[in-house]
Structures are given as structure tokens and as C-alpha cells.
Design an enzyme around this catalytic site. Structure first.
Site, PDB file in Angstrom:
ATOM      1  N   ASP A 195      -6.503  13.574 -25.115  1.00 32.06           N
ATOM      2  CA  ASP A 195      -6.571  12.172 -24.685  1.00 32.06           C
ATOM      3  C   ASP A 195      -5.941  11.362 -25.812  1.00 32.06           C
ATOM      4  OD1 ASP A 195      -7.240   9.550 -24.249  1.00 32.06           O
ATOM      5  OD2 ASP A 195      -9.301   9.960 -23.641  1.00 32.06           O
ATOM      6  N   GLU A 212      -0.345   4.852  -0.544  1.00 26.78           N
ATOM      7  CA  GLU A 212      -1.081   6.110  -0.742  1.00 26.78           C
ATOM      8  C   GLU A 212      -0.140   7.300  -0.581  1.00 26.78           C
ATOM      9  OE1 GLU A 212      -4.400   5.887   1.896  1.00 26.78           O
ATOM     10  OE2 GLU A 212      -5.592   4.790   0.450  1.00 26.78           O
ATOM     11  N   ARG A 262      -2.494  -2.677 -18.424  1.00 26.13           N
ATOM     12  CA  ARG A 262      -3.720  -1.865 -18.396  1.00 26.13           C
ATOM     13  C   ARG A 262      -3.541  -0.798 -17.321  1.00 26.13           C
ATOM     14  NH1 ARG A 262      -6.962  -4.592 -21.684  1.00 26.13           N
ATOM     15  NH2 ARG A 262      -8.449  -2.897 -21.550  1.00 26.13           N
ATOM     16  N   THR A 269      -3.977   5.979 -21.861  1.00 25.63           N
ATOM     17  CA  THR A 269      -3.873   4.640 -21.294  1.00 25.63           C
ATOM     18  C   THR A 269      -2.501   4.111 -21.685  1.00 25.63           C
ATOM     19  OG1 THR A 269      -5.009   3.790 -23.242  1.00 25.63           O
ATOM     20  CG2 THR A 269      -6.325   4.049 -21.244  1.00 25.63           C
ATOM     21  N   TYR A 286       0.853  -1.202   0.000  1.00 25.81           N
ATOM     22  CA  TYR A 286       0.000   0.000   0.000  1.00 25.81           C
ATOM     23  C   TYR A 286       0.879   1.239   0.000  1.00 25.81           C
ATOM     24  CZ  TYR A 286      -5.030  -0.266   0.067  1.00 25.81           C
ATOM     25  OH  TYR A 286      -6.331  -0.370  -0.325  1.00 25.81           O
ATOM     26  N   LYS A 334      -2.524   0.294 -25.044  1.00 23.89           N
ATOM     27  CA  LYS A 334      -2.945   0.182 -26.455  1.00 23.89           C
ATOM     28  C   LYS A 334      -1.683   0.150 -27.328  1.00 23.89           C
ATOM     29  CE  LYS A 334      -7.517   2.185 -25.617  1.00 23.89           C
ATOM     30  NZ  LYS A 334      -7.610   2.926 -24.357  1.00 23.89           N
TER      31      LYS A 334
HETATM   32  N1  DSN Z   1     -12.492   0.820 -25.075  1.00 23.90           N
HETATM   33  C1  DSN Z   1     -11.433   1.551 -25.712  1.00 23.90           C
HETATM   34  C2  DSN Z   1     -11.450   1.391 -27.174  1.00 23.90           C
HETATM   35  O1  DSN Z   1     -11.679   0.274 -27.633  1.00 23.90           O
HETATM   36  O2  DSN Z   1     -11.208   2.328 -27.909  1.00 23.90           O
HETATM   37  C3  DSN Z   1     -11.444   2.981 -25.335  1.00 23.90           C
HETATM   38  O3  DSN Z   1     -11.522   3.117 -23.978  1.00 23.90           O
END
Ligand code: DSN
Length: 413
Positions: A199, A55, A234, A225, A53, A228
Site C-alpha cells: 500500500d 458500470e 481523491r 490513493t 454511468y 497525497k
Molecule cells: N488518512 C490518511 C492519512 O492521513 O495518512 C490515510 O488514509
């Protein structure tokens, strides 16, 4: 390959993981937001760092015993700064939507006006859709893409911004295949006194790989994120100008979240280290080249592609030429071992649950080493499957060919 203890301790979950590994190994992954992480990333993710933990932030924790964890978080921060030329990075955000929630919390009050792209034109739920927290807490007004060209019309964005005077302008998308005019968004935001928020969840890897323009040096705040095109675990990060560092950090913790997931932070650091290597630039270049080859091959078979092509890792295929909706196409392709996601096309006459298009992306197939020639083969599989959707024999043949192609490019999961 699984640890023997999981097989003994929980054969049910072990079996599920084995079957999913086989699926990933033998099927073609064209979901634009997915990728295959390295063993190094997964090792950090599955490590004992999950026991801690922490924080707070490095050297300012609310729990003891964090000196070593601090080193992992500092490494993740330093590598992300280098990768994106960022002044400040928060690496604790748990995923894309929570990261965006923290950005809004850092810069806005509930009810403030924000300008973002419509979901059905390629935006994201967290950019102001009415069913999402963003649309419920903030007063979103939305721009769309030009249905004729499939491209964002910056003059239209400017007109809406001048009329609406938003406090923030959001740029960055889930299903948009063209380069984004970051400087153009910034100029409009400056004209109306709005914050700029990008974003870059989908394209972060392509930016890190130096294949497309980076908004981080010019925007106030940028979220992404990490799983990707960036090919990490993730999770998400938030980057901002130093002058906004405190408010962003406070919005993440204690504003939105409690303890960070230290195993994920370490896996982010590993992924950023991988993305800093020169090979990652070649990987990013190949992702785009593959998406363009896939788009070209499908156009040559008579399909429409929104905006006529792609500058990044994805394309939205317009299925109007065939008598098939996006939902059915997604299901037919799943039966032959190709994963895609249904997608709206601009001004779609069909509903979002069964829209007129499918979104295809090349980050995952590029990770397994496929190139332009394989994209032509995949376009051929897609075309034959959609046209032969009622012929079980044809579908079975394609499924076998898909598996053979995958076996030429093993993942060794
Ligand atoms: N779910 C993602 C996508 O497939 O683009 C975006 O958050």
C-alpha cells in the site's frame, strides 16, 4: 475563483468554499497525506463527466453512451502503467480503504491470515485494525517497528511470517519515514508462500518521481490513493501482475463498487500526466529534501524524531521532551495556522486520542514552492508555538508570521 452560478445558486456553499480557500491560502499545511491539486485536475473533477454511468470496464460496459468515457479511462490506465511500470492497472477504486478491501477480496477468503504493520507503529486502519473491516473479516497478525531504532526489523518480520504462515503480507504505511525493503518483504513472502501487497498511498508520488524504490515490478499487487504525494484527485488505483488482472477487476466491480466516478477517473489521468513530466521528479526530490531539513531543524531544537530522521515526505515528532500531548500540540498549532495530525510513537505510553507525537509532512508546502530555508522558519514557528502555548501574544505573533510566509508563496486558489 468561483463560478458565478454557484454564488447565485447556493451562497451558503459558495461562502464555505471561499473561506476554505482563504484558509488554505493563508495557513501552513503539514498534514502528510494532503496536497494542493492543479487547476487542471480540479477542472476535470468538476466537469460534466460526473453525469455519466459506466458500470463495467472500457469496451465492456453495462450502459450505453460510453465510447468517449472509455477514452478517458484508457488514458488514465496507460499513464498509470507508464508511471509505475505496471502490468495491469484498475483506476476505478474510489479511495484507499475501498481499494484495499478490493485487494483482500481478490486474493483472500474471509478468515484467511494476513500479516500487516500495527496501526500504532505507523500502519493503517485497513491493514488489520480490529475496529476496521480488515480486522473483522480477516485474521490479521501484526508486526511492529523496533522501538529502539524506529525502523522495521526484517528479521522480526521473517520470524513472525515463518511462525504464522500468512496467506498475504502487507507492506506500506501511514506514518513510517524510512525506505521500505521491498525485496526483503518479497523474499520473506516467497519463503512462506504468501502474496505480496504494498500500500504505497503515502509515497506514490515519490515513487512516480523516481526518488524512492518502486515495489510495483516485484510485488503481486499494489494499491495507492491518488491525492497525497501524487497530487491528484481523491481516489485510488490498484496495480497488479497481469495474471491477477481479472480477479482484481472483478473484486472492484462488481465485487465492491457499482459505477466508477468518471470525472475522478479523468482527473486521475490529468494528475498522472502531470506526474510523468520531468518537473515532477524535481518536485519529489524537493519534498524529501524539505522533510529532511524540517526534521534536522526540529532535532537541533531538542525534539526527538522517530527513527532519527526521514527518507521520505514525513516525520513523526516525539513530544516527550515537552509536557504536551499530540492532541494539544495539534490544537495549539492550529491556532497559529499550522495544520498537523497527532500521531502515536512506537510503544506509546499515551492513548491514540492523545498520543505522544505529531506527524508532519512536506508535500503541500513543497507544492507552494517552499524550500529548506522555509522549513527552518516553520520549525521555528512550531517550537515557539509549543513552548509558548499559554501566551496569547506569542501565538498571535506567530499566526501573523505564518500568514506572511504563506503570502510569499501564493496558491492562487
Ligand atoms: N488518512 C490518511 C492519512 O492521513 O495518512 C490515510 O488514509
Amino acid at each position: 475563483m468561483q463560478d458565478i452560478s454557484l454564488i447565485q445558486e447556493d451562497p451558503s456553499i459558495a461562502g464555505i468554499i471561499t473561506r476554505e480557500a482563504e484558509r488554505q491560502e493563508n495557513e501552513i499545511e503539514l498534514i502528510a497525506s494532503e496536497n494542493y491539486t492543479s487547476l487542471a485536475v480540479r477542472t476535470a473533477l468538476g466537469s460534466i463527466l460526473t453525469n455519466k454511468y459506466s458500470e463495467g470496464y472500457p469496451a465492456k460496459r453495462y450502459y450505453g453512451g460510453n465510447a468517449i468515457i472509455d477514452e478517458a479511462e484508457v488514458l488514465a490506465i496507460e499513464r498509470a502503467k507508464e508511471l509505475f511500470s505496471a502490468e495491469h492497472v484498475n483506476v476505478q477504486a474510489l479511495s484507499g480503504s475501498p481499494a484495499n478491501a478490493a485487494v483482500y477480496m481478490a486474493f483472500l477468503e474471509p478468515g484467511d491470515k494476513v500479516l500487516g504493520l500495527r496501526l500504532d507503529h505507523g500502519g493503517h486502519l485497513s491493514h488489520g485494525h480490529s475496529v476496521n473491516f480488515s480486522g473483522r473479516l480477516y485474521n490479521f497478525v501484526q508486526y511492529g517497528i523496533n522501538p529502539e531504532t524506529g525502523v522495521i526489523d526484517m528479521e522480526e518480520v521473517r520470524k513472525i511470517a515463518l511462525a504464522e504462515k500468512p496467506k498475504m503480507i502487507v507492506a506500506g504505511f501511514s506514518a513510517y519515514s524510512r525506505e521500505i525493503d521491498w525485496a526483503g518483504f518479497k523474499a520473506i513472502a516467497d519463503e512462506v508462500g504468501a502474496f505480496t501487497f504494498a500500500d504505497i498511498a503515502h509515497i506514490a508520488g515519490l515513487i512516480a518521481g523516481k526518488q524512492i524504490a518502486n515495489p510495483v515490478p516485484i510485488f503481486d499487487v499494489v494499491s495507492t490513493t491518488t491525492h497525497k504525494t501524487l497530487r491528484g484527485p481523491r481516489g485510488a488505483i490498484i496495480m497488479c501482475k497481469e495474471k491477477f488482472a481479472k480477479q482484481v477487476d472483478r473484486a472492484v466491480f462488481p465485487g465492491m463498487q457499482g459505477g466508477p466516478h468518471d470525472n475522478v477517473t479523468a482527473a486521475k489521468a490529468v494528475a498522472f500526466g502531470e506526474a510523468l513530466k520531468p518537473e515532477f521528479q524535481e518536485y519529489s526530490r524537493q519534498i524529501i529534501s524539505n522533510a529532511q531539513a524540517l526534521s534536522k531543524a526540529l532535532i537541533s531544537k531538542g525534539y526527538g524524531v522517530v527513527s532519527g530522521g526521514t527518507d521520505n515526505h514525513l516525520l513523526v515528532l516525539d513530544l516527550s521532551v515537552l509536557n504536551i500531548g499530540g492532541k494539544e500540540a495539534e490544537q495549539v498549532l492550529e491556532t497559529v495556522g499550522i495544520s498537523v495530525s497527532r500521531s502515536t510513537i512506537p510503544n506509546d505510553p499515551k492513548p491514540p486520542l492523545n498520543p505522544s507525537g505529531i506527524r508532519l509532512g512536506t508535500p503541500a508546502v513543497t507544492t507552494r514552492g517552499m524550500k529548506e530555508l522555509e522549513m527552518e522558519k516553520i520549525a521555528n514557528f512550531i517550537d515557539r508555538a509549543l513552548k509558548g502555548k499559554d501566551d496569547v501574544k506569542v501565538l498571535n505573533e506567530i499566526k501573523t508570521e505564518v500568514k506572511c510566509l504563506c503570502q510569499e508563496f501564493p496558491l492562487s486558489l
